[in-house]
Write a protein that holds these residues in place. Structure first.
Motif, mmCIF file in Angstrom:
data_model
loop_
_atom_site.group_PDB
_atom_site.id
_atom_site.type_symbol
_atom_site.label_atom_id
_atom_site.label_comp_id
_atom_site.label_asym_id
_atom_site.label_seq_id
_atom_site.Cartn_x
_atom_site.Cartn_y
_atom_site.Cartn_z
ATOM 1 N N GLU A 26 4.791 -56.026 -77.896
ATOM 2 C CA GLU A 26 5.540 -55.734 -76.678
ATOM 3 C C GLU A 26 5.063 -56.630 -75.538
ATOM 4 O O GLU A 26 4.158 -56.287 -74.787
ATOM 5 C CB GLU A 26 5.419 -54.246 -76.354
ATOM 6 C CG GLU A 26 5.884 -53.422 -77.556
ATOM 7 C CD GLU A 26 6.278 -51.996 -77.251
ATOM 8 O OE1 GLU A 26 5.714 -51.409 -76.318
ATOM 9 O OE2 GLU A 26 7.165 -51.475 -77.961
ATOM 10 N N TYR A 60 9.206 -52.563 -70.243
ATOM 11 C CA TYR A 60 8.784 -51.941 -71.502
ATOM 12 C C TYR A 60 9.580 -50.666 -71.777
ATOM 13 O O TYR A 60 10.043 -50.426 -72.889
ATOM 14 C CB TYR A 60 7.277 -51.629 -71.463
ATOM 15 C CG TYR A 60 6.938 -50.422 -72.281
ATOM 16 C CD1 TYR A 60 6.975 -50.489 -73.675
ATOM 17 C CD2 TYR A 60 6.667 -49.188 -71.679
ATOM 18 C CE1 TYR A 60 6.739 -49.359 -74.438
ATOM 19 C CE2 TYR A 60 6.430 -48.069 -72.438
ATOM 20 C CZ TYR A 60 6.468 -48.161 -73.815
ATOM 21 O OH TYR A 60 6.253 -47.038 -74.567
ATOM 22 N N GLY A 72 3.161 -50.464 -80.744
ATOM 23 C CA GLY A 72 3.762 -51.475 -79.875
ATOM 24 C C GLY A 72 2.764 -52.056 -78.903
ATOM 25 O O GLY A 72 2.908 -51.907 -77.697
ATOM 26 N N PRO A 73 1.729 -52.696 -79.414
ATOM 27 C CA PRO A 73 0.707 -53.205 -78.491
ATOM 28 C C PRO A 73 1.235 -54.335 -77.607
ATOM 29 O O PRO A 73 2.098 -55.097 -78.020
ATOM 30 C CB PRO A 73 -0.387 -53.724 -79.428
ATOM 31 C CG PRO A 73 0.316 -54.049 -80.700
ATOM 32 C CD PRO A 73 1.442 -53.061 -80.811
ATOM 33 N N SER A 74 0.695 -54.401 -76.416
ATOM 34 C CA SER A 74 1.039 -55.490 -75.505
ATOM 35 C C SER A 74 -0.093 -56.510 -75.510
ATOM 36 O O SER A 74 -1.255 -56.128 -75.447
ATOM 37 C CB SER A 74 1.202 -54.938 -74.086
ATOM 38 O OG SER A 74 2.293 -54.047 -74.073
ATOM 39 N N HIS A 95 11.680 -50.320 -75.221
ATOM 40 C CA HIS A 95 11.224 -49.467 -76.332
ATOM 41 C C HIS A 95 12.321 -48.495 -76.755
ATOM 42 O O HIS A 95 12.456 -48.181 -77.935
ATOM 43 C CB HIS A 95 9.899 -48.772 -75.990
ATOM 44 C CG HIS A 95 9.989 -47.312 -75.715
ATOM 45 N ND1 HIS A 95 10.443 -46.812 -74.530
ATOM 46 C CD2 HIS A 95 9.698 -46.232 -76.485
ATOM 47 C CE1 HIS A 95 10.432 -45.481 -74.570
ATOM 48 N NE2 HIS A 95 9.973 -45.102 -75.752
ATOM 49 N N ARG A 137 1.624 -42.636 -80.078
ATOM 50 C CA ARG A 137 1.024 -43.534 -79.082
ATOM 51 C C ARG A 137 0.049 -42.750 -78.218
ATOM 52 O O ARG A 137 -0.030 -41.521 -78.305
ATOM 53 C CB ARG A 137 2.123 -44.161 -78.220
ATOM 54 C CG ARG A 137 2.876 -43.127 -77.426
ATOM 55 C CD ARG A 137 3.968 -43.750 -76.582
ATOM 56 N NE ARG A 137 4.698 -42.732 -75.851
ATOM 57 C CZ ARG A 137 5.809 -42.947 -75.159
ATOM 58 N NH1 ARG A 137 6.324 -44.150 -75.108
ATOM 59 N NH2 ARG A 137 6.404 -41.955 -74.523
ATOM 60 N N ARG A 152 5.497 -46.770 -85.711
ATOM 61 C CA ARG A 152 5.209 -48.138 -85.274
ATOM 62 C C ARG A 152 4.082 -48.116 -84.273
ATOM 63 O O ARG A 152 3.738 -47.061 -83.718
ATOM 64 C CB ARG A 152 6.478 -48.770 -84.712
ATOM 65 C CG ARG A 152 6.866 -48.535 -83.254
ATOM 66 C CD ARG A 152 6.756 -47.172 -82.703
ATOM 67 N NE ARG A 152 7.267 -47.020 -81.371
ATOM 68 C CZ ARG A 152 6.528 -46.924 -80.252
ATOM 69 N NH1 ARG A 152 5.218 -46.957 -80.300
ATOM 70 N NH2 ARG A 152 7.087 -46.769 -79.080
ATOM 71 N N VAL A 177 7.292 -41.578 -82.588
ATOM 72 C CA VAL A 177 6.519 -42.470 -81.727
ATOM 73 C C VAL A 177 5.113 -41.895 -81.613
ATOM 74 O O VAL A 177 4.911 -40.841 -81.013
ATOM 75 C CB VAL A 177 7.178 -42.583 -80.335
ATOM 76 C CG1 VAL A 177 6.241 -43.272 -79.355
ATOM 77 C CG2 VAL A 177 8.492 -43.343 -80.435
ATOM 78 N N TRP A 226 0.841 -42.261 -71.970
ATOM 79 C CA TRP A 226 2.283 -42.449 -71.794
ATOM 80 C C TRP A 226 3.026 -41.156 -71.506
ATOM 81 O O TRP A 226 4.237 -41.158 -71.276
ATOM 82 C CB TRP A 226 2.883 -43.126 -73.038
ATOM 83 C CG TRP A 226 2.401 -44.542 -73.134
ATOM 84 C CD1 TRP A 226 1.422 -45.015 -73.960
ATOM 85 C CD2 TRP A 226 2.818 -45.650 -72.334
ATOM 86 N NE1 TRP A 226 1.204 -46.347 -73.729
ATOM 87 C CE2 TRP A 226 2.054 -46.759 -72.731
ATOM 88 C CE3 TRP A 226 3.754 -45.803 -71.312
ATOM 89 C CZ2 TRP A 226 2.200 -48.014 -72.151
ATOM 90 C CZ3 TRP A 226 3.906 -47.065 -70.738
ATOM 91 C CH2 TRP A 226 3.124 -48.158 -71.157
HETATM 92 N N1 GLU Z 1 3.472 -51.428 -75.107
HETATM 93 C C1 GLU Z 1 2.898 -50.152 -74.947
HETATM 94 C C2 GLU Z 1 1.384 -50.327 -74.830
HETATM 95 O O1 GLU Z 1 0.944 -51.391 -74.575
HETATM 96 C C3 GLU Z 1 3.210 -49.270 -76.126
HETATM 97 C C4 GLU Z 1 3.647 -47.908 -75.758
HETATM 98 C C5 GLU Z 1 4.358 -47.235 -76.932
HETATM 99 O O2 GLU Z 1 3.806 -47.217 -78.006
HETATM 100 O O3 GLU Z 1 5.481 -46.753 -76.735
HETATM 101 O O4 GLU Z 1 0.618 -49.424 -74.942
#
Ligand code: GLU
Length: 550
Positions: free
Chosen positions: A74, A235, A40-42, A239, A253, A38, A251, A257
């Motif tokens: 997200e 978040y 999960g953009p904010s 998540h 990303r 997936r 995941v 992170w």
């Molecule tokens: N919401 C996070 C972001 O903006 C996503 C982090 C993730 O993919 O776990 O980068």
């Protein structure tokens, strides 16, 4: 008061319990080895090129393993949300034709059985899980005010201790009795719910990242906020719940992170979940003054995916380019299989960069030139039109009026073994080809031969004696050479190089006069082809402009 009653007091408006949601979201029925990925953009600003990169990688990994890739918006960080943030994400997905299997279509509708795919619509789910943690004494309310938090930080700074809510700093609130809490709640003091961390900073947590390999961090020992005072989760917490219920296996990303990983692992464990596998992608970097740095949302226009759309760099070229960043052996494969669909290439974690992927605009444009040289002129025309309809209304009119001329021009030296590579962005097409249909006030880029008298002489001789619309390519060129002989220019370059003093110039100089007279430009695609498209009337008209000049 039982712990259930206590949890009910702290979170009174939760519709369902944890069990309800665990049963609702069924385990996915996929073949072994299928990856569920997936992004999960904010929606906190424009869509970043890194997000597109992650989307491409995540989709590819899912598709090649017959798995599933979904898009989850997200939007729990209410403070950082921007207007139209979600729309921008959905628009980018559409523009770049990212083939998510499950995604929100808009704020109301979606595709997929594991939704909602917008986190702000899943608040009851998160609260159900937090409530369960409160019952199990794995989470607790915290009434700390901003003021107190600041004081605490200042003390920690002064004592050169780690900043944050942990250990002795958290002990007072951790040990509040249910009755003490009840009193505070009754008097209306706002509270957040925090994790009761069991970690110790002295211990190590070891994680096997699919890209970066074995990673070691100190355990998390911070009592991070799970639910904010408005009942919205952070978040981090959201998540962990989502990736479990939605069946994420990997995941993928950005590696920014990584530092949150110990917390995330603890969250999964506290919730009684198996953590997913992690694949942290190197961030896209840029070289500036010999130094590499992360491509920046603030400083670099190319960080915004819209930049490429506005410039008119084809979506396909951007995607191919991002694949070259993703896997070191993609480029070699692509060069060997230029006609294959890029989806046939298999991505492998082993070939992903563990450090930074360096963004190279020149390379992207080169890919774009190659791509645009390989599609048909009609397809190219359609792409330009589609682009112009959004970004260049004025051009649309000309595109429609002069459609045939434009397609013919784009088609010059296209269907050959080594096609011309003149174009890299739709935004530069107009200025590149408009001489074909607009020739009102040309600016002539004369080269070697600049004297108007001589230019006129060449043009007149050509028009009256050598120009014949019916001639084929070869005859056409032979006639230009004949004309050179007649006017004292070398028709043979070798001869000319041996004895330049014997000639006024050479066949290239003469052709250039004709080229500039007919197009204004000193550099164009094949002049013979251009003349074929212009036709006799236009050619004589353009020559007359100069012949008639006083
Ligand atoms: N919401 C996070 C972001 O903006 C996503 C982090 C993730 O993919 O776990 O980068």
């Amino acid at each position: 008061m039982t712990r259930e009653e206590y949890a009910n007091m702290l979170l009174p408006n939760v519709l369902h319990d944890r069990k309800y949601y665990e049963e609702k979201y069924k385990k996915r029925n996929l073949k072994p080895g299928a990856m569920v990925t997936r992004i999960g953009p904010s929606p906190t600003g424009f869509v970043h090129i890194g997000t597109l990169y992650q989307a491409i990688v995540a989709n590819k990994l899912a598709k090649q393993s017959e798995g599933v890739c979904f898009l989850r918006v997200e939007d729990t960080d209410q403070k950082r949300l921007v207007e139209n943030g979600i729309e921008q994400i959905l628009e980018a997905v559409k523009t770049y034709q990212i083939p998510f299997d499950e995604y929100p279509i808009d704020m109301e509708s979606e595709v997929g059985e594991y939704g909602p795919y917008i986190q702000s619509k899943r608040v009851d789910i998160y609260q159900a899980f937090v409530k369960d943690l409160i019952i199990k004494d794995l989470a607790y309310p915290s009434f700390l005010t901003e003021e107190e938090k600041k004081e605490m930080t200042e003390k920690q700074q002064k004592r050169k201790q780690r900043i944050g809510y942990y250990g002795i700093w958290a002990s007072k609130e951790r040990s509040l009795t249910m009755e003490e809490v009840q009193e505070k709640v009754a008097s209306g003091i706002p509270y957040v719910i925090r994790l009761k961390s069991k970690g110790s900073f002295e211990n190590k947590v070891v994680i096997e990242d699919c890209i970066k390999g074995k990673l070691e961090f100190p355990e998390n020992d911070m009592d991070h906020v799970l639910l904010k005072s408005d009942g919205i989760p952070t978040y981090h917490f959201a998540h962990a719940v989502d990736d479990t219920l939605m069946g994420t296996t990997h995941v993928t990303r950005g590696d920014e992170w990584l530092s949150s990983l110990p917390l995330h692992i603890e969250l999964f464990q506290t919730l009684g979940f198996e953590p997913p596998k992690y694949a942290h992608l190197a961030t896209i970097q840029k070289e500036e003054d010999g130094k590499k740095r992360k491509i920046s949302k603030r400083k670099d226009p190319e960080a915004n995916v819209k930049f490429y759309n506005e410039k008119g760099i084809p979506v396909e070229a951007v995607k191919i380019y991002l694949m070259t960043l993703a896997n070191s052996n993609f480029e070699e494969w692509f060069l060997a299989n230029p006609d294959k669909d890029i989806n046939e290439f298999e991505l492998h974690f082993e070939n992903m960069s563990t450090s930074g992927a360096l963004f190279d605009m020149e390379k992207l444009l080169n890919i774009s030139r190659n791509y645009l040289s390989r599609i048909t002129a009609e397809e190219f025309y359609n792409q330009i039109l589609e682009w112009a309809e959004i970004y260049s209304q004025d051009f649309v009119e000309d595109l429609k009026t002069y459609k045939d001329i434009i397609i013919a021009t784009l088609n010059i030296e296209r269907n050959v073994v080594k096609p011309r590579k003149d174009y890299d962005m739709y935004s530069e097409i107009e200025s590149n080809i408009n001489y074909m249909y607009h020739f009102e006030n040309p600016e002539y880029e004369w080269q070697k031969i600049t004297e108007m008298k001589e230019i006129k002489n060449i043009l007149q001789t050509y028009r009256t004696k050598y120009f014949n619309e019916e001639d084929n390519d070869e005859v056409w060129f032979n006639k230009i050479k004949d004309m050179c002989d007649e006017l004292g220019y070398a028709s043979n370059m070798k001869e000319y190089k041996k004895n330049p003093e014997n000639y006024k110039g050479n066949v290239a100089d003469v052709s250039t006069v004709l080229r500039v007279a007919l197009t204004g430009r000193s550099r164009t695609p094949n002049l013979y082809d251009i003349m074929k498209i212009l036709g006799k009337e236009e050619i004589t008209g353009r020559i007359a402009l100069l012949e008639d000049e006083a």
